[in-house]
Design a protein around this motif. Structure first.
Motif, PDB file in Angstrom:
ATOM      1  N   ASP A 170       0.818  -1.209   0.000  1.00  0.00           N
ATOM      2  CA  ASP A 170       0.000   0.000   0.000  1.00  0.00           C
ATOM      3  C   ASP A 170       0.852   1.259   0.000  1.00  0.00           C
ATOM      4  OD1 ASP A 170      -2.434  -1.324  -0.002  1.00  0.00           O
ATOM      5  OD2 ASP A 170      -2.529  -1.466   2.176  1.00  0.00           O
ATOM      6  N   ASP A 274      -2.486 -14.270  -2.221  1.00  0.00           N
ATOM      7  CA  ASP A 274      -3.725 -14.804  -1.652  1.00  0.00           C
ATOM      8  C   ASP A 274      -3.661 -16.303  -1.379  1.00  0.00           C
ATOM      9  OD1 ASP A 274      -5.438 -12.666  -1.190  1.00  0.00           O
ATOM     10  OD2 ASP A 274      -6.037 -12.547  -3.297  1.00  0.00           O
ATOM     11  N   SER A 280      -4.828  -8.023   1.041  1.00  0.00           N
ATOM     12  CA  SER A 280      -4.984  -6.696   1.644  1.00  0.00           C
ATOM     13  C   SER A 280      -4.188  -6.572   2.939  1.00  0.00           C
ATOM     14  CB  SER A 280      -6.462  -6.400   1.905  1.00  0.00           C
ATOM     15  OG  SER A 280      -7.025  -7.367   2.777  1.00  0.00           O
ATOM     16  N   GLN A 281      -4.182  -7.623   3.740  1.00  0.00           N
ATOM     17  CA  GLN A 281      -3.435  -7.582   4.987  1.00  0.00           C
ATOM     18  C   GLN A 281      -1.930  -7.605   4.732  1.00  0.00           C
ATOM     19  OE1 GLN A 281      -4.815  -7.181   8.152  1.00  0.00           O
ATOM     20  NE2 GLN A 281      -2.650  -6.730   8.583  1.00  0.00           N
ATOM     21  N   LYS A 283      -0.363  -6.447   2.033  1.00  0.00           N
ATOM     22  CA  LYS A 283       0.026  -5.129   1.531  1.00  0.00           C
ATOM     23  C   LYS A 283       0.115  -4.114   2.672  1.00  0.00           C
ATOM     24  CE  LYS A 283      -1.936  -3.785  -2.347  1.00  0.00           C
ATOM     25  NZ  LYS A 283      -2.996  -3.526  -3.373  1.00  0.00           N
ATOM     26  N   LYS A 284      -0.824  -4.193   3.595  1.00  0.00           N
ATOM     27  CA  LYS A 284      -0.812  -3.299   4.752  1.00  0.00           C
ATOM     28  C   LYS A 284       0.430  -3.543   5.606  1.00  0.00           C
ATOM     29  CE  LYS A 284      -3.676  -2.015   8.778  1.00  0.00           C
ATOM     30  NZ  LYS A 284      -2.800  -2.541   9.868  1.00  0.00           N
TER      31      LYS A 284
END
Length: 353
Positions: A170, A274, A280-281, A283-284
C-alpha cells in the motif's frame, strides 16, 4: 548535458527503432521500458542503450518482429524461445503469461532464451506486484562476452547476473529489489565512460588484476568484481546461482561463443499472495514494515533510511516533472542516428538544447 522530457525521448527512440525496421508496437514497448529506466535513475539501462540496440538490429543480433514460441509448458511452467526478438518484448509477454498461470495455480515459473537485452529487471517483477503477486526474476547474458571475474580471480567468467524481487504493498511507491550480483552493472561502466567519469573503488580490476578507477579498463581486458568487496564471495555465489538458473536451466550453456551475440537468458517466478494469506493484509503489513524501517534514527552523516525502491520512486517524480539529463556523448549519437535516417528535422535536433 541537455535535459529532455520523457515524452520527447520516447518520441525520438520510437522513430529511430521504426526507421531501423522495428514494428511500431514493438518500438513502443521497448521505449516504455527504456524511459522507465531513465525515470527511475537507472540511466545505464535507459536511452544510452538505443544506439547499441540499433547496431544489433543492423547486424542481425536483434530481430524485430521475431516469432515468440512456447517450446514446452505445463499449467504452472513455460519455456519460451524468443527467436532473437527484442528482450523487452519477449520477456514482457512471458511475464504476462506467468502471471496468468499464477492467477489460476497460485505459483508459476518460466524460462526464456534466445532474446535480446531485457534491460532493467524491475520492469517485470513490478508487473507481478501490480497484479497483487510477488515477482522474482534473474537474468544472465548467455554465452555473450563476460564482464565479471569470479571471486579470487582476475579473468571475466560471469555476466553481471542481476536479480529482482518485487512485493505488492500500500506504499506510495513500490517496494522492490533490483541489483546486479557484480559490484555494478556493465551499463554503469559504459555510462561512466560516456560521461568521462571515474568509477568508485572496488568496482573494476585491470587486465593486470590490480584495482582501477578507470572505467575504460573494463573493455581493455579488465573485469568487474562481484558485489561485496572483501566479502565478494557472497556476490560470487549469488552470481553462480543466477548463471545456473538462466544459462544452464534454459540450455544456453556457459562460457563465450565466438559470435559474441548478446543472448539474455531468464528465469522468472510469480507467487500469488492470496494463496498464503489475504492480499490486503499483506500489503498493509508491507507498508507498516517499511515505515518501521524508516523510523530508524539516521546514522552519523547519513540522510536517513529509505525502503528498497523508494529512491527510484522519488527520482521518477522529479524526472517526470523536470526532465531527464542525457550525457552529451549519447545525445550526439542519437542526433547522428536521426541524421542518418533523415529524421533530424522531424525530431527537432536542429534546436539548440
Amino acid at each position: 548535458m541537455p535535459k529532455i522530457s520523457a515524452e520527447r525521448l520516447g518520441e525520438i527512440g520510437r522513430a529511430l527503432f521504426v526507421a531501423a525496421g522495428t514494428p511500431l508496437e514493438e518500438a513502443e514497448i521497448v521505449m516504455r521500458h527504456v524511459i522507465n529506466a531513465n525515470l527511475a535513475g537507472h540511466d545505464s539501462h535507459g536511452v544510452i542503450q538505443i544506439p547499441t540496440y540499433v547496431e544489433r538490429i543492423k547486424v542481425g543480433h536483434i530481430v524485430p518482429g521475431a516469432p515468440w514460441k512456447i517450446v514446452q509448458e505445463s499449467s504452472t511452467t513455460t519455456v519460451v524461445d524468443g527467436h532473437w526478438g527484442f528482450g523487452y518484448v519477449v520477456n514482457e509477454r512471458a511475464m504476462r503469461l506467468t502471471i496468468e498461470k499464477a492467477e489460476k495455480s497460485n505459483v508459476a515459473a518460466a524460462t526464456v532464451f534466445r532474446q535480446g537485452h531485457i534491460g532493467r529487471l524491475a520492469s517485470y517483477t513490478l508487473m507481478a506486484a501490480q497484479a497483487g503477486m510477488i515477482g522474482l526474476i534473474t537474468a544472465d547474458s548467455g554465452r555473450s562476452p563476460k564482464a565479471v571475474a569470479p571471486f579470487g580471480g582476475r579473468e571475466a567468467r560471469l555476466g553481471t547476473n542481476p536479480i529482482s524481487i518485487a512485493m505488492p504493498s500500500d506504499l506510495e511507491g513500490p517496494l522492490y529489489l533490483d541489483m546486479a550480483t557484480s559490484a555494478a552493472a556493465a551499463g554503469k561502466i559504459a555510462l561512466a565512460v560516456a560521461r568521462n567519469q571515474p568509477v568508485p573503488d572496488g568496482w573494476i580490476i585491470g587486465n593486470d588484476g590490480k584495482p582501477t578507477n578507470d572505467p575504460r579498463q573494463l573493455r581493455q581486458g579488465g573485469a568487474l568484481l562481484p558485489v561485496g568487496g572483501s566479502e565478494g564471495y557472497k556476490g560470487y555465489g549469488l552470481s553462480v546461482m543466477v548463471e545456473i538458473l538462466c544459462g544452464l536451466l534454459t540450455g544456453l550453456g556457459f562460457g563465450v561463443e565466438p559470435t559474441g551475440r548478446h543472448n539474455d537468458g531468464c528465469f522468472m517466478a510469480v507467487f500469488k499472495v492470496d494463496a498464503f494469506r489475504p492480499l490486503s493484509q499483506f500489503k498493509k503489513d508491507i507498508g507498516e514494515f517499511a515505515q518501521y524501517l524508516k523510523a530508524t534514527k539516521p546514522a552519523e552523516g547519513g540522510s536517513g533510511v529509505y525502503y528498497p525502491g523508494e529512491i527510484e520512486h522519488l527520482r521518477e517524480q522529479d524526472r517526470c516533472a523536470n526532465g531527464i539529463e542525457v550525457e552529451d556523448a549519447t545525445w550526439y549519437k542519437l542526433r547522428s542516428l536521426a541524421e542518418a535516417y533523415g529524421l533530424a528535422d522531424q525530431l527537432g535536433f536542429t534546436e539548440v538544447e
